[in-house]
Design an enzyme around this catalytic site. Structure first.
Site: not given
Ligand code: ADP
Ligand code: ZN
Ligand code: MG
Length: 622
Positions: A214-217, A219-220, A437, A440, A513
Site C-alpha cells: 500500500g501507499p506510504p503512511g 499503516g503497514k 471510473e 469503466h 487503458d
Molecule cells: P506505513 O508503514 O504504511 O508507511 P505507518 O504504519 O508508519 O505507515 O503509519 C504511520 C502512522 O500513521 C501510524 O503510526 C499511525 O499513527 C498512523 N496511521 C496510519 N494508518 C493508520 C490506521 N489505519 N489507523 C490508525 N492510525 C494510522
Molecule cells: Zn481508466
C-alpha cells in the site's frame, strides 16, 4: 525486562576472520570517538522527567517550550550559576500523549513562548555529526577493503534488527482503523502465532510470509506491530535498506543472523519494512552493488524456504512498490499472501480520526464525518498528523478543547506540509476521475459476460493510477470468447468516453487503458483470427515460446500489405467498440451521474452499492 527496544546481535561465526591493518583502524576509531563526543556536547539540553517538567510548569519555572510530535524542548526561567540559560528536553511526550498538557502550557507559559517545534529537532542536531561519522567509517571500510582486509567480515555482518519484547507497550487491532479487510486477513496470522499447536493438529498450511502492499503512511508498519502485539510474541523489526551494504556478503550474513535468532525465539514475528529496497528483481539494479543485493535476496529466499512454518515464525513484509519485487519472492512458500492496504475512504478516515481523537479532548459539537469529508486522499499518517496539528492550534489559542475551526486550519497545514505529496486532488480533477471510473464500471456492468465489478475507487493506489475499478473474475478463465474480448475492450474504453461525453474533453489519464484495449484488439485480429476481413489466419511467428517475456505476442510475419490490413482491422475493432461504448453511456447517463455522485461523496463504491444504483436505473436496450 528492558522496556526499550534492545539491540541485539551476534556476529556470524563463519564469517569472522583475521583483521589486519590495525594502524588504520585505531586512528580512525579515535577520530570517530572524538566526533561523537563533540556531537554530545553540541546538545547540552538537560533531560527532564515528565513529572518534574509538569511541576516546574506549575511553579512557572519554565520560560519557553517547543512542542514536537514526540518531545518537548525549551528553556527554564532560571539561568545557571554562570548566567547562561538552562535548556531542557522531555522525551516521548507530545500533545497526543497527554491532553492536559495543552491546558497546563497555556496557563503557565507566557503567551507566545511555546510553539510547535520547527527548528532543529533532536534528530537534526545529531544528523550532521552522524553524517560525518558515517563518512569516516565509509572511508575506513573502503581502505580496509582495498588493503585486502576483510572489512566486510567484521561485526558488520550482524543483524541490526530491533527486537521488541513482550512487555513493551502493545499495539492492538484497536489501534488500526479504516481497514477491516486487512485486519481480518491478519487475524488468522495472530491465531496461528498464539496457538501454533492447534494448527498442527488440523494440518493446515500457514502462510510463511505475508506481504503488506500500500501507499506510504497507510499503516503497514502499524499493522505489523499490531499483529505482534495481539499475538504477544517477540517482534523482529528491520528495514530492507538495513540489509543493503556496500560489501558483498554482508547483507546475506545479516539475513542468516536474523533468521537464526528468530528461530531461537519462535513463535515470533519477523517484520521486514521496505522490502523493495532488498527484493528488487535480480539483475535490475543500476550500476553498483547489485551483486550484493542479489546475494542478500538469494539468502532471504533460501532462509524462507528453509524454516519450517509450523515452528511459528511468520515473516511480514511491507512495500509500496510491489511491482518492483523479484518474482521469486511472491512464489508459494514465500510471500504467498498479499494484503492490499488502500487509502482509506470516507468511512475509513472517520474511523481513523476516531482512533487518534481519543487522545485529545474534542469539542462536543464536533463532527468527525465532516472532517473526514474534507480530507479525501489523506492516509492514516496524514490524519494522525492532522489531529496533532489541530490540538496544537487549539492550545495556542488557549482553547480547552479542539473545535472544528482548528481541524479546518489543520487540514490546510497538513496539505501544505513538508512532504507535499499528491494528497488532495483538485476538485475538478477529482470529478474527472470519478466520471472516468464510473464509465469503466458502468460499461462493464452493462455488457454480458464481463468480469463482475468488485469495487470502484477514486483514491490513487500509489502506482500512478489516479483511481481504479477492480474486477473480480468468477473463475480463472482459460478461454476467452470473442464477445468477452470485445466487451472487455469496451469497458476499457468506457473511462475516456465517459469523460468525453460529460466533460466534452479527454485527459491523458487513460494511456494504459488505451494500450490494453489496443493490445487486445490486435491479438484478436492478428492471432486469434477473429477478424472477418482477414479471416481465420494467425499472423504469429512460430517457434516462440509463450513463456518468454511478452507472451506469445510480438513478432509477426507478414507482408507490408497485410500489416496495413491488420492495422486497419485493429482500428475498426476499436472504433466499433467505441461506438458501442458511447451508446451505452449515452443511454445510461442517469446511472453514470449517480455512480459519479456516490464516488465523489465517498471515494469508493462497492459491488452491492453499485447494484443498488443500477437497479434504480434499469437498462432497457433499444
Ligand atoms: P506505513 O508503514 O504504511 O508507511 P505507518 O504504519 O508508519 O505507515 O503509519 C504511520 C502512522 O500513521 C501510524 O503510526 C499511525 O499513527 C498512523 N496511521 C496510519 N494508518 C493508520 C490506521 N489505519 N489507523 C490508525 N492510525 C494510522
Ligand atoms: Zn481508466
Ligand atoms: Mg512503514
Amino acid at each position: 525486562m528492558d522496556p526499550q527496544p534492545s539491540r541485539r546481535s551476534t556476529a556470524d561465526p563463519s564469517r569472522r576472520r583475521f583483521l589486519p591493518s590495525w594502524w588504520i583502524v585505531i586512528p580512525a576509531l579515535v577520530g570517530v570517538a572524538a566526533l561523537g563526543l563533540w556531537a554530545l556536547l553540541q546538545d547540552p539540553a538537560q533531560e527532564l522527567r515528565y513529572g518534574v517538567f509538569k511541576k516546574k510548569l506549575a511553579a512557572r519555572a519554565v520560560r519557553s517550550v517547543k512542542v514536537g510530535p514526540t518531545e518537548l524542548r525549551g528553556e527554564l526561567a532560571a539561568a545557571d550559576p554562570k548566567g547562561r540559560p538552562v535548556k531542557f528536553r522531555v522525551s516521548r511526550v507530545g500533545m497526543e500523549t497527554d491532553p492536559e498538557l495543552a491546558k497546563l502550557l497555556d496557563q503557565n507559559v507566557p503567551e507566545g513562548a511555546y510553539e510547535a517545534a520547527s527548528g532543529p529537532s533532536a534528530a537534526e542536531t545529531i544528523l550532521l555529526p552522524a553524517a560525518l561519522m558515517g563518512g569516516v567509517l565509509g572511508v575506513l571500510l573502503y581502505a580496509l577493503k582495498r588493503s585486502g582486509g576483510m572489512g566486510s567480515a567484521l561485526a558488520f555482518s550482524k543483524s541490526r534488527h530491533r527486537v521488541y519484547q513482550k512487555d513493551e507497550r502493545r499495539l492492538s487491532f484497536e489501534d488500526v482503523a479504516g481497514n477491516p479487510e486487512a485486519v481480518g486477513e491478519l487475524r488468522e496470522v495472530v491465531e496461528f502465532l498464539r496457538t501454533p499447536e492447534k494448527f498442527h493438529a488440523i494440518g493446515g498450511r500457514i502462510p510463511k510470509g505475508v506481504l503488506l502492499v500500500g501507499p506510504p503512511g497507510t499503516g503497514k508498519t502499524l499493522l505489523a506491530k499490531a499483529v505482534a502485539g495481539e499475538a504477544g510474541v517477540p517482534f523482529f523489526s528491520l528495514s530492507g535498506s538495513d540489509f543493503v551494504e556496500m560489501f558483498v556478503g554482508v547483507g546475506a550474513a545479516r539475513v542468516r543472523s536474523l533468521f537464526a535468532q528468530a528461530e531461537a525465539k519462535a513463535p515470533c514475528l519477523v517484520f521486514i519494512d521496505e522490502l523493495d529496497a532488498l527484493g528488487k528483481a535480480r539483475g535490475s539494479g543500476g550500476p553498483g552493488n547489485h551483486d550484493e543485493r542479489d546475494q542478500t535476496l538469494n539468502q532471504l529466499l533460501v532462509q524462507m524456504d528453509g524454516f519450517d512454518a509450523n515452528r511459528g515464525i511468520i515473516v511480514i513484509a511491507a512495500t509500496n512498490r510491489p511491482e518492483t519485487l523479484d518474482a521469486a519472492l511472491v512464489r508459494p512458500g514465500r510471500f504467498d499472501r498479499q494484503v492490499v492496504i488502500d487509502r482509506p475512504d470516507l468511512v475509513g478516515r472517520e474511523d481513523i480520526l476516531k482512533v487518534h481523537a481519543r487522545r485529545v479532548s474534542l469539542d462536543d459539537g464536533i463532527n468527525l464525518r465532516q472532517i473526514a469529508a474534507m480530507t479525501s486522499g489523506f492516509v492514516g499518517a496524514d490524519l494522525a498528523n492532522l489531529v496533532n496539528e489541530a490540538a496544537l492550534l487549539a492550545a495556542r489559542k488557549g482553547k480547552p478543547r479542539v473545535s472544528h475551526a482548528e481541524f479546518e486550519e489543520g487540514v490546510e497545514r497538513v496539505i501544505a506540509g513538508p512532504e507535499k505529496r499528491q494528497r488532495v486532488i483538485r476538485a475538478d480533477e477529482r470529478l474527472r476521475i470519478a466520471y472516468h471510473e464510473a464509465g469503466h464500471a458502468l460499461v462493464a456492468r452493462s455488457l454480458p459476460g464481463t468480469d463482475p465489478v468488485h469495487k470502484v475507487s477514486i483514491l490513487g493506489r500509489g502506482n500512478g493510477a489516479l483511481g481504479y475499478t477492480m474486477y473480480r473474475p468468477e473463475d480463472d478463465r482459460f478461454l476467452h470468447t470473442r464477445a468477452w474480448l470485445e466487451n472487455t475492450v469496451c469497458s476499457l474504453l468506457g473511462g475516456t468516453i465517459a469523460e468525453e461525453i460529460v466533460l466534452g474533453d479527454v485527459s491523458d489519464g487513460c494511456s494504459s487503458d488505451l494500450q490494453r484495449a489496443t493490445q487486445i484488439a490486435r491479438r484478436m485480429v492478428a492471432e486469434f483470427g477473429m477478424s472477418p476481413a482477414l479471416g481465420r489466419v494467425s499472423y504469429q511467428n512460430e517457434g516462440r515460446s509463450p513463456f518468454l517475456p511478452g507472451g506469445g505476442s510480438g513478432d509477426y510475419a507478414w507482408s507490408e500489405q497485410t500489416a496495413r490490413e491488420i492495422d486497419l482491422e485493429v482500428r475498426r475493432v476499436l472504433e466499433q467498440a467505441q461506438a458501442a461504448t458511447r451508446q451505452i453511456l449515452n443511454d445510461r447517463r442517469a446511472a453514470l451521474e449517480e455512480i459519479t455522485r456516490v464516488l465523489t461523496e465517498r471515494d469508493t463504491i462497492d459491488a452491492t452499492e453499485l447494484q443498488d444504483v443500477l437497479d434504480r436505473h434499469p437498462y432497457e436496450k433499444a
